[in-house]
Design an enzyme around this catalytic site. Structure first.
Site, mmCIF file in Angstrom:
data_model
loop_
_atom_site.group_PDB
_atom_site.id
_atom_site.type_symbol
_atom_site.label_atom_id
_atom_site.label_comp_id
_atom_site.label_asym_id
_atom_site.label_seq_id
_atom_site.Cartn_x
_atom_site.Cartn_y
_atom_site.Cartn_z
ATOM 1 N N ASP A 29 0.855 -1.186 0.000
ATOM 2 C CA ASP A 29 0.000 0.000 0.000
ATOM 3 C C ASP A 29 0.891 1.236 0.000
ATOM 4 O OD1 ASP A 29 -2.160 1.670 0.130
ATOM 5 O OD2 ASP A 29 -2.985 0.846 1.984
ATOM 6 N N ASP A 35 -3.373 2.611 -5.807
ATOM 7 C CA ASP A 35 -2.189 2.685 -4.962
ATOM 8 C C ASP A 35 -1.973 1.459 -4.075
ATOM 9 O OD1 ASP A 35 -4.350 3.097 -3.328
ATOM 10 O OD2 ASP A 35 -3.489 4.795 -2.248
ATOM 11 N N GLU A 36 -2.625 0.337 -4.372
ATOM 12 C CA GLU A 36 -2.408 -0.854 -3.543
ATOM 13 C C GLU A 36 -2.652 -2.117 -4.361
ATOM 14 O OE1 GLU A 36 -5.391 -1.783 -0.525
ATOM 15 O OE2 GLU A 36 -6.623 -0.124 -1.295
#
Length: 414
Positions: A27, A121-122
């Site tokens: 993350d 974003d993860e």
């Protein structure tokens, strides 16, 4: 769970038994804010809010310096600035974030082909097949963090565990810029002290229901009779009971179709003009359709979301005879839903369009396609946008209108 400001950060130091802990959850830390600091080093160490500093914009991201004042994502920027008056506000730059997201995902795939992006974003990584080449799961996690930092300049936190659920919890505890390994043998010891709100799917109403049963920690849920949870919460009760006992059979999926794609807009001023609402519906439907085509999927259900000035929110949806990725078809269905749902003509604060029941495009075509003309036109627009940029051409009714960026947001659910 640790607080999102990093004040309860927990990381792994020294050797640890990571055998069987083959799932990584990576993350990126305060991704949008970190990108702004990367591109503008003078912002480092300062409270930073990514969001338009006008009207009703919401916080897209906040630096950890701002989070320590209570600033959170999705909070109105006006409220965030009251909590942290010295914060610096910058406008979001989605194209820049998407560019770095693609680079980061490619780095993940260098470690293993088994990568499941969850959002911009993860991602989850299954590193069970990478041991011979890169080492143990914790060594691979450290290597991935090093690659990301060296090649992008961005920080990332990683959780390492035997299941996706625990790996995600671990990455959250490790923030910011940390690595936390949860040995398989210590899974329950890690889970059981956490509050019930740490479990996936436990929102305010479910948490209240669990608290009313005297269940306040994950361990309480694990010890509760399965039948009681199922009776009170239905299927979700069974799922929570399993998660509380460390049971999560989901695997990392490399080919994944989102359950829905949508966009919504928070207006700077309450709107009572039907023409403005319809124009915004067309813009949102066109964007959703472009995303569908980009992902090579079609949707069978169109949904409309309306939020009034008093924050009363309603949702309506209808299922199409044939799935579609045509913006005009999505718009017409959403406009029809607007006519049905907006009967009192009260002032509207937010409007949204979503497309659900997604499936891979390319199925058996209908004998007669009423949207063929629109489909060909929109596919031609896709080609032009790919070559010259997305803002070059637009439907005629949108020409001359300024794109509303006060609270525009994208929604992807998997």
């Amino acid at each position: 769970m640790g607080k999102t400001d990093g004040s309860e950060r927990q990381v792994t130091v020294g050797p640890v038994d990571d055998s069987g802990a083959d799932i990584l959850h990576v993350d990126m830390d305060a991704f949008y804010a970190s990108v702004e600091v990367l591109d503008h080093p003078e912002l480092a160490g300062k409270p930073l809010i990514v969001g338009h500093a006008t009207g009703r914009s919401v916080v897209s991201s906040a630096s950890y310096e701002a989070r320590r004042f209570g600033v959170r994502s999705a909070m109105p920027v006006s409220q965030a600035l009251r909590l942290c008056p010295d914060a610096i506000t910058v406008d979001p730059r989605m194209e820049r974030y998407a560019e770095l997201s693609r680079q980061v995902m490619q780095i993940f795939r260098r470690a293993t082909p088994l990568v499941e992006p969850v959002s911009i974003d993860e991602a989850f990584l299954d590193v069970s097949g990478a041991r011979k080449l890169l080492g143990s799961p914790s060594q691979i996690a450290a290597q991935v963090r090093e690659w990301v930092r060296r090649e992008t300049g961005l920080p990332a936190s990683v959780g390492v565990a035997g299941t996706k659920f625990v790996a995600k919890l671990a990455s959250g505890r490790a923030k910011p810029d940390g690595l936390l390994v949860v040995p398989v043998a210590e899974t329950l010891a890690f889970l059981h002290p956490l509050p019930v709100g740490a479990l996936w799917g436990v929102g305010p109403s479910t948490q209240t229901a669990l608290n009313n049963l005297g269940l306040r920690t994950v361990g309480d849920i694990a010890s509760a009779p399965h039948q009681l949870l199922e009776k009170r919460l239905g299927v979700s009760g069974t799922r929570l009971w399993q998660l509380a006992r460390g049971v999560d059979v989901r695997v990392v999926e490399t080919t994944r179709i989102e359950k829905s794609i949508g966009h919504e807009e928070t207006f700077e001023f309450d709107v009572t003009d039907a023409a403005i609402l319809r124009r915004e519906l067309l813009r949102l439907a066109s964007r959703a359709a472009a995303r569908l085509r980009q992902a090579s999927v079609v949707g069978r259900t169109v949904g409309l979301k309306l939020r009034y000035a008093d924050f009363r929110t309603i949702s309506r949806s209808r299922t199409l005879p044939e799935p579609t990725s045509v913006g005009r078809r999505i718009y017409e269905e959403a406009a029809a839903l607007l006519d049905e749902a907006w009967s009192d003509r009260g002032p509207i604060r937010l409007i949204g369009v979503r497309v659900e029941q997604l499936e891979a495009a390319g199925g058996q075509p209908a004998l007669w396609d009423p949207d063929e003309g629109w489909r060909q036109t929109e596919q031609a627009l896709d080609g032009i946008a790919a070559k010259f940029g997305s803002g070059v051409l637009a439907p005629a009714s949108l020409l001359g209108t300024k794109p509303r960026q006060v609270g525009d947001s994208d929604h992807f659910r998997g």
